[in-house]
Design an enzyme around this catalytic site. Structure first.
Site, PDB file in Angstrom:
ATOM      1  CG  HIS A 191     -20.601 -34.380   7.362  1.00 19.91           C
ATOM      2  ND1 HIS A 191     -19.330 -34.433   7.906  1.00 19.91           N
ATOM      3  CD2 HIS A 191     -20.635 -35.315   6.382  1.00 19.91           C
ATOM      4  CE1 HIS A 191     -18.624 -35.358   7.270  1.00 19.91           C
ATOM      5  NE2 HIS A 191     -19.394 -35.900   6.343  1.00 19.91           N
ATOM      6  CG  HIS A 236     -16.007 -36.426  21.207  1.00 20.02           C
ATOM      7  ND1 HIS A 236     -14.987 -37.146  21.796  1.00 20.02           N
ATOM      8  CD2 HIS A 236     -17.154 -36.897  21.755  1.00 20.02           C
ATOM      9  CE1 HIS A 236     -15.508 -38.003  22.665  1.00 20.02           C
ATOM     10  NE2 HIS A 236     -16.806 -37.872  22.672  1.00 20.02           N
ATOM     11  CB  ILE A 237     -17.327 -40.290  17.371  1.00 18.10           C
ATOM     12  CG1 ILE A 237     -16.677 -40.044  16.001  1.00 18.10           C
ATOM     13  CG2 ILE A 237     -18.493 -41.279  17.231  1.00 18.10           C
ATOM     14  CD1 ILE A 237     -16.064 -41.264  15.367  1.00 18.10           C
ATOM     15  CG  LEU A 238     -21.445 -36.521  20.252  1.00 16.66           C
ATOM     16  CD1 LEU A 238     -22.554 -35.662  19.668  1.00 16.66           C
ATOM     17  CD2 LEU A 238     -21.010 -36.007  21.615  1.00 16.66           C
TER      18      LEU A 238
HETATM   19  N1  LIG Z   1     -22.631 -40.221  17.151  1.00 14.67           N
HETATM   20  C1  LIG Z   1     -22.326 -39.165  16.365  1.00 14.67           C
HETATM   21  N2  LIG Z   1     -21.341 -38.349  16.749  1.00 14.67           N
HETATM   22  C2  LIG Z   1     -21.009 -37.294  15.944  1.00 14.67           C
HETATM   23  C3  LIG Z   1     -21.663 -37.093  14.710  1.00 14.67           C
HETATM   24  C4  LIG Z   1     -22.717 -37.973  14.352  1.00 14.67           C
HETATM   25  O1  LIG Z   1     -23.375 -37.821  13.290  1.00 14.67           O
HETATM   26  N3  LIG Z   1     -23.023 -38.998  15.210  1.00 14.67           N
HETATM   27  N4  LIG Z   1     -21.241 -36.079  13.850  1.00 14.67           N
HETATM   28  C5  LIG Z   1     -19.866 -35.654  14.152  1.00 14.67           C
HETATM   29  C6  LIG Z   1     -19.202 -34.599  13.379  1.00 14.67           C
HETATM   30  N5  LIG Z   1     -18.307 -35.272  12.452  1.00 14.67           N
HETATM   31  C7  LIG Z   1     -18.626 -35.090  11.151  1.00 14.67           C
HETATM   32  O2  LIG Z   1     -19.560 -34.342  10.799  1.00 14.67           O
HETATM   33  C8  LIG Z   1     -17.196 -36.044  12.875  1.00 14.67           C
HETATM   34  C9  LIG Z   1     -16.302 -35.495  13.775  1.00 14.67           C
HETATM   35  C10 LIG Z   1     -15.210 -36.231  14.210  1.00 14.67           C
HETATM   36  C11 LIG Z   1     -14.991 -37.521  13.770  1.00 14.67           C
HETATM   37  C12 LIG Z   1     -13.827 -38.308  14.301  1.00 14.67           C
HETATM   38  O3  LIG Z   1     -13.326 -39.230  13.670  1.00 14.67           O
HETATM   39  N6  LIG Z   1     -13.392 -37.928  15.524  1.00 14.67           N
HETATM   40  C13 LIG Z   1     -12.316 -38.649  16.238  1.00 14.67           C
HETATM   41  C14 LIG Z   1     -11.290 -37.647  16.758  1.00 14.67           C
HETATM   42  C15 LIG Z   1     -10.796 -36.774  15.635  1.00 14.67           C
HETATM   43  C16 LIG Z   1      -9.981 -35.610  16.201  1.00 14.67           C
HETATM   44  O4  LIG Z   1      -9.950 -35.428  17.430  1.00 14.67           O
HETATM   45  O5  LIG Z   1      -9.416 -34.883  15.360  1.00 14.67           O
HETATM   46  C17 LIG Z   1     -12.904 -39.345  17.449  1.00 14.67           C
HETATM   47  O6  LIG Z   1     -13.964 -38.875  17.962  1.00 14.67           O
HETATM   48  O7  LIG Z   1     -12.252 -40.290  17.887  1.00 14.67           O
HETATM   49  C18 LIG Z   1     -15.890 -38.083  12.867  1.00 14.67           C
HETATM   50  C19 LIG Z   1     -16.997 -37.344  12.414  1.00 14.67           C
HETATM   51  C20 LIG Z   1     -19.791 -35.253  15.600  1.00 14.67           C
HETATM   52  N7  LIG Z   1     -20.029 -36.445  16.340  1.00 14.67           N
HETATM   53  N1  LIG Z   2     -17.284 -33.718  10.446  1.00 13.41           N
HETATM   54  C1  LIG Z   2     -17.480 -32.349  10.812  1.00 13.41           C
HETATM   55  C2  LIG Z   2     -16.493 -31.472  10.086  1.00 13.41           C
HETATM   56  O1  LIG Z   2     -15.593 -31.943   9.438  1.00 13.41           O
HETATM   57  N2  LIG Z   2     -16.685 -30.164  10.239  1.00 13.41           N
HETATM   58  C3  LIG Z   2     -15.776 -29.223   9.639  1.00 13.41           C
HETATM   59  O2  LIG Z   2     -15.206 -28.493  10.695  1.00 13.41           O
HETATM   60  C4  LIG Z   2     -15.099 -27.139  10.274  1.00 13.41           C
HETATM   61  C5  LIG Z   2     -15.280 -26.287  11.476  1.00 13.41           C
HETATM   62  O3  LIG Z   2     -14.961 -24.988  11.128  1.00 13.41           O
HETATM   63  P1  LIG Z   2     -15.261 -23.808  12.179  1.00 13.41           P
HETATM   64  O4  LIG Z   2     -14.693 -24.247  13.508  1.00 13.41           O
HETATM   65  O5  LIG Z   2     -14.588 -22.625  11.580  1.00 13.41           O
HETATM   66  O6  LIG Z   2     -16.756 -23.640  12.248  1.00 13.41           O
HETATM   67  C6  LIG Z   2     -16.179 -26.907   9.249  1.00 13.41           C
HETATM   68  O7  LIG Z   2     -15.732 -26.089   8.257  1.00 13.41           O
HETATM   69  C7  LIG Z   2     -16.506 -28.285   8.737  1.00 13.41           C
HETATM   70  O8  LIG Z   2     -16.024 -28.423   7.433  1.00 13.41           O
END
Ligand SMILES: Nc1nc2c(c(=O)[nH]1)N[C@@H](CN(C=O)c1ccc(C(=O)N[C@@H](CCC(=O)O)C(=O)O)cc1)CN2
Ligand SMILES: NCC(=O)N[C@@H]1O[C@H](COP(=O)([O-])[O-])[C@@H](O)[C@H]1O
Length: 218
Positions: free
Chosen positions: A134, A113-115
């Protein structure tokens, strides 16, 4: 034992959305170096069926399910998904900062979830840092499905390697300062799931190293 007893306990709160293998790596690592003084005090998932919730319950760690839709945020803000997400994030921040004990660190371990800035500002005000796992190198494949995009880029001859990083969380997704980074070379004739499996093994190590480093343990 005396030395450990003198060290402050580090309280961790872990955010998940899925199977929780990285959460499990943290659960297994707490209590021994470099996380000898760390304890996971709460796990929050935005997905009800996340197996990571079961892993936490099996480890007697309190859990909370917090969802944008089922908890009525979208219904309360039918005309603005941004307002719904902000309201969701404000309550998520309260879950973290207003429940005792307040954590020393929040770890996003597969938190999908994007924070919003509101969340990040609330945690900054409460002096609670946030880190994220990540599965890519800094500045490469930000966002979701990073492993799949890296595998496809290798098939196109665009990259020779991908990687894993633990980074500080800022508003700009996956652009926070890296804490620990490890390259994962791509291989010919390797399936996407083979690459994913190699990356997961690196993640399980780096999430412990990165958390310890963020806590100042190493
Ligand atoms: N503000 C920030 N929020 C988050 C970060 C960050 O660096 N800054 N890291 C992410 C984790 N992440 C990648 O590492 C990531 C997770 C999810 C998404 C995304 O597109 N989410 C969608 C929903 C996707 C779904 O529900 O399957 C959304 O939030 O609309 C992008 C990057 C955690 N948050
Ligand atoms: N952007 C963040 C992202 O893509 N994270 C991905 O979610 C998986 C969570 O696995 P887990 O629930 O088994 O820990 C992780 O393996 C990582 O690659």
């Amino acid at each position: 034992m005396a030395e450990n007893a003198e060290k402050k306990e580090h309280k961790l709160m872990v955010l998940i959305s899925g199977s929780g293998t990285n959460l499990q790596a943290l659960i297994d690592a707490c209590g021994t170096a470099p996380l000898e003084n760390a304890r996971i005090t709460h796990v929050i998932s935005n997905k009800k069926n996340a197996y990571g919730l079961t892993r936490a319950q099996n480890a007697n760690i309190p859990t909370t399910y917090h969802n944008l839709v089922t908890h009525g945020y979208k219904k309360s803000h039918p005309d603005s998904i941004d307002k719904a997400r902000e309201a969701y994030d404000v309550d998520l921040a309260k879950l973290i900062t207003e429940n005792s004990p307040k954590p020393d660190l929040v770890v996003c371990a597969g938190w999908m979830h994007i924070l919003s800035p509101k969340f990040i500002d609330a945690l900054t005000a409460a002096n609670v840092p946030i880190i994220n796992l990540h599965p890519a190198l800094p500045g490469q494949f930000d966002g979701a499905n990073a492993i799949g995009r890296a595998w496809e880029a290798y098939q196109r001859g665009e990259i020779a390697a991908t990687g894993v990083m633990i980074h500080h969380v800022i508003t700009e997704v996956d652009r926070g300062e890296p804490i620990v980074v490890e390259e994962v070379p791509c291989r010919d004739c390797e399936t996407e799931s083979d690459l994913e499996e190699r990356i997961h093994k690196v993640e399980w190590r780096l999430i412990v190293q990165g958390t310890a480093k963020a806590l100042g343990n190493v």
